[in-house]
Scaffold this motif. Structure first.
Motif, PDB file in Angstrom:
ATOM      1  N   LEU A 146      46.808  38.500  33.922  1.00 40.24           N
ATOM      2  CA  LEU A 146      45.934  39.652  33.710  1.00 40.24           C
ATOM      3  C   LEU A 146      44.885  39.350  32.641  1.00 40.24           C
ATOM      4  O   LEU A 146      43.723  39.732  32.785  1.00 40.24           O
ATOM      5  CB  LEU A 146      46.735  40.894  33.329  1.00 40.24           C
ATOM      6  N   GLU A 147      45.287  38.658  31.581  1.00 42.94           N
ATOM      7  CA  GLU A 147      44.313  38.274  30.550  1.00 42.94           C
ATOM      8  C   GLU A 147      43.249  37.352  31.124  1.00 42.94           C
ATOM      9  O   GLU A 147      42.069  37.483  30.812  1.00 42.94           O
ATOM     10  CB  GLU A 147      45.026  37.583  29.383  1.00 42.94           C
ATOM     11  N   GLN A 148      43.675  36.438  31.982  1.00 40.55           N
ATOM     12  CA  GLN A 148      42.750  35.500  32.614  1.00 40.55           C
ATOM     13  C   GLN A 148      41.749  36.254  33.494  1.00 40.55           C
ATOM     14  O   GLN A 148      40.533  36.022  33.417  1.00 40.55           O
ATOM     15  CB  GLN A 148      43.573  34.515  33.459  1.00 40.55           C
ATOM     16  N   VAL A 149      42.239  37.173  34.316  1.00 40.15           N
ATOM     17  CA  VAL A 149      41.369  37.963  35.184  1.00 40.15           C
ATOM     18  C   VAL A 149      40.439  38.823  34.338  1.00 40.15           C
ATOM     19  O   VAL A 149      39.236  38.931  34.628  1.00 40.15           O
ATOM     20  CB  VAL A 149      42.209  38.822  36.160  1.00 40.15           C
ATOM     21  N   LEU A 150      40.956  39.407  33.276  1.00 43.85           N
ATOM     22  CA  LEU A 150      40.147  40.243  32.389  1.00 43.85           C
ATOM     23  C   LEU A 150      38.974  39.457  31.797  1.00 43.85           C
ATOM     24  O   LEU A 150      37.834  39.922  31.805  1.00 43.85           O
ATOM     25  CB  LEU A 150      41.030  40.797  31.270  1.00 43.85           C
ATOM     26  N   ARG A 151      39.232  38.251  31.318  1.00 43.03           N
ATOM     27  CA  ARG A 151      38.161  37.417  30.763  1.00 43.03           C
ATOM     28  C   ARG A 151      37.105  37.091  31.824  1.00 43.03           C
ATOM     29  O   ARG A 151      35.909  37.114  31.547  1.00 43.03           O
ATOM     30  CB  ARG A 151      38.736  36.126  30.181  1.00 43.03           C
ATOM     31  N   LEU A 167      35.411  34.897  43.547  1.00 44.71           N
ATOM     32  CA  LEU A 167      35.250  33.757  42.649  1.00 44.71           C
ATOM     33  C   LEU A 167      36.455  33.616  41.716  1.00 44.71           C
ATOM     34  O   LEU A 167      36.964  32.515  41.496  1.00 44.71           O
ATOM     35  CB  LEU A 167      33.960  33.875  41.843  1.00 44.71           C
ATOM     36  N   ILE A 168      36.925  34.737  41.190  1.00 42.86           N
ATOM     37  CA  ILE A 168      38.116  34.707  40.334  1.00 42.86           C
ATOM     38  C   ILE A 168      39.293  34.126  41.119  1.00 42.86           C
ATOM     39  O   ILE A 168      40.007  33.250  40.633  1.00 42.86           O
ATOM     40  CB  ILE A 168      38.462  36.108  39.791  1.00 42.86           C
ATOM     41  N   GLY A 169      39.472  34.589  42.336  1.00 44.82           N
ATOM     42  CA  GLY A 169      40.556  34.098  43.173  1.00 44.82           C
ATOM     43  C   GLY A 169      40.481  32.598  43.399  1.00 44.82           C
ATOM     44  O   GLY A 169      41.488  31.892  43.296  1.00 44.82           O
ATOM     45  N   ARG A 170      39.281  32.109  43.688  1.00 47.91           N
ATOM     46  CA  ARG A 170      39.110  30.668  43.890  1.00 47.91           C
ATOM     47  C   ARG A 170      39.419  29.889  42.618  1.00 47.91           C
ATOM     48  O   ARG A 170      40.045  28.835  42.665  1.00 47.91           O
ATOM     49  CB  ARG A 170      37.679  30.358  44.347  1.00 47.91           C
ATOM     50  N   ARG A 171      38.969  30.409  41.477  1.00 44.71           N
ATOM     51  CA  ARG A 171      39.172  29.704  40.201  1.00 44.71           C
ATOM     52  C   ARG A 171      40.635  29.599  39.807  1.00 44.71           C
ATOM     53  O   ARG A 171      41.055  28.608  39.231  1.00 44.71           O
ATOM     54  CB  ARG A 171      38.407  30.407  39.077  1.00 44.71           C
ATOM     55  N   GLY A 191      43.267  30.223  42.000  1.00 44.86           N
ATOM     56  CA  GLY A 191      44.119  29.864  43.124  1.00 44.86           C
ATOM     57  C   GLY A 191      44.950  30.994  43.696  1.00 44.86           C
ATOM     58  O   GLY A 191      46.088  30.781  44.107  1.00 44.86           O
ATOM     59  N   ILE A 192      44.380  32.207  43.705  1.00 45.85           N
ATOM     60  CA  ILE A 192      45.063  33.350  44.299  1.00 45.85           C
ATOM     61  C   ILE A 192      44.107  34.063  45.254  1.00 45.85           C
ATOM     62  O   ILE A 192      42.894  33.847  45.209  1.00 45.85           O
ATOM     63  CB  ILE A 192      45.595  34.338  43.231  1.00 45.85           C
ATOM     64  N   SER A 193      44.634  34.903  46.105  1.00 44.04           N
ATOM     65  CA  SER A 193      43.843  35.668  47.061  1.00 44.04           C
ATOM     66  C   SER A 193      42.947  36.673  46.336  1.00 44.04           C
ATOM     67  O   SER A 193      43.333  37.235  45.302  1.00 44.04           O
ATOM     68  CB  SER A 193      44.795  36.417  47.997  1.00 44.04           C
ATOM     69  N   HIS A 194      41.761  36.933  46.906  1.00 43.97           N
ATOM     70  CA  HIS A 194      40.907  37.952  46.300  1.00 43.97           C
ATOM     71  C   HIS A 194      41.537  39.340  46.418  1.00 43.97           C
ATOM     72  O   HIS A 194      41.225  40.236  45.640  1.00 43.97           O
ATOM     73  CB  HIS A 194      39.478  37.921  46.876  1.00 43.97           C
ATOM     74  N   PHE A 195      42.466  39.512  47.357  1.00 42.65           N
ATOM     75  CA  PHE A 195      43.198  40.775  47.446  1.00 42.65           C
ATOM     76  C   PHE A 195      44.143  40.928  46.244  1.00 42.65           C
ATOM     77  O   PHE A 195      44.299  42.027  45.706  1.00 42.65           O
ATOM     78  CB  PHE A 195      43.994  40.860  48.752  1.00 42.65           C
ATOM     79  N   THR A 196      44.752  39.834  45.833  1.00 43.97           N
ATOM     80  CA  THR A 196      45.599  39.856  44.641  1.00 43.97           C
ATOM     81  C   THR A 196      44.761  40.137  43.406  1.00 43.97           C
ATOM     82  O   THR A 196      45.166  40.914  42.531  1.00 43.97           O
ATOM     83  CB  THR A 196      46.359  38.522  44.493  1.00 43.97           C
ATOM     84  N   VAL A 197      43.572  39.544  43.358  1.00 45.42           N
ATOM     85  CA  VAL A 197      42.657  39.821  42.236  1.00 45.42           C
ATOM     86  C   VAL A 197      42.320  41.303  42.221  1.00 45.42           C
ATOM     87  O   VAL A 197      42.324  41.936  41.160  1.00 45.42           O
ATOM     88  CB  VAL A 197      41.374  38.965  42.329  1.00 45.42           C
ATOM     89  N   ARG A 198      42.050  41.870  43.383  1.00 45.26           N
ATOM     90  CA  ARG A 198      41.735  43.305  43.467  1.00 45.26           C
ATOM     91  C   ARG A 198      42.878  44.132  42.885  1.00 45.26           C
ATOM     92  O   ARG A 198      42.645  45.111  42.152  1.00 45.26           O
ATOM     93  CB  ARG A 198      41.467  43.694  44.920  1.00 45.26           C
ATOM     94  N   ASN A 199      44.118  43.753  43.190  1.00 41.47           N
ATOM     95  CA  ASN A 199      45.272  44.467  42.634  1.00 41.47           C
ATOM     96  C   ASN A 199      45.328  44.332  41.116  1.00 41.47           C
ATOM     97  O   ASN A 199      45.617  45.307  40.403  1.00 41.47           O
ATOM     98  CB  ASN A 199      46.573  43.953  43.253  1.00 41.47           C
ATOM     99  N   HIS A 200      45.034  43.135  40.608  1.00 33.75           N
ATOM    100  CA  HIS A 200      45.005  42.926  39.153  1.00 33.75           C
ATOM    101  C   HIS A 200      43.915  43.782  38.512  1.00 33.75           C
ATOM    102  O   HIS A 200      44.129  44.378  37.448  1.00 33.75           O
ATOM    103  CB  HIS A 200      44.773  41.458  38.817  1.00 33.75           C
ATOM    104  N   VAL A 201      42.747  43.835  39.141  1.00 38.28           N
ATOM    105  CA  VAL A 201      41.639  44.635  38.606  1.00 38.28           C
ATOM    106  C   VAL A 201      42.051  46.111  38.565  1.00 38.28           C
ATOM    107  O   VAL A 201      41.833  46.795  37.559  1.00 38.28           O
ATOM    108  CB  VAL A 201      40.349  44.436  39.429  1.00 38.28           C
ATOM    109  N   SER A 202      42.668  46.600  39.623  1.00 40.28           N
ATOM    110  CA  SER A 202      43.123  48.000  39.646  1.00 40.28           C
ATOM    111  C   SER A 202      44.105  48.275  38.516  1.00 40.28           C
ATOM    112  O   SER A 202      44.034  49.318  37.851  1.00 40.28           O
ATOM    113  CB  SER A 202      43.783  48.332  40.987  1.00 40.28           C
TER     114      SER A 202
END
Length: 76
Positions: A20-25, A35-39, A41-52
């Protein structure tokens, strides 16, 4: 009268996971979910869940408010 979006406020949680800290930064750096997902190594859907989750933790209504908060606190 136009409807006003009401955002629930949650108490800040100081115990963010490393991911979460990584996604936040990366949000603070203006990166998209894809782009976050690619960096990291996770799905952009997972990133969306982290953002939520981050939106709830910080009590903001959208990504722009989250990015502004990150910038104001010097967290990026």
């Amino acid at each position: 009268i136009s409807p006003t979006k009401v955002c629930d406020k949650f108490v800040h949680n100081d115990q963010l996971s490393e991911r979460l800290e990584q996604v936040l930064r990366m949000i603070g750096q203006g990166m998209s979910n894809k782009l976050i997902g690619r960096r990291v190594g996770i799905s952009h859907f997972t990133v969306r869940n982290h953002v939520s989750r981050l939106l709830r933790i910080y009590g903001v209504c959208n990504r722009e408010e989250l990015a502004a908060l990150i910038d104001a606190r010097g967290m990026s």
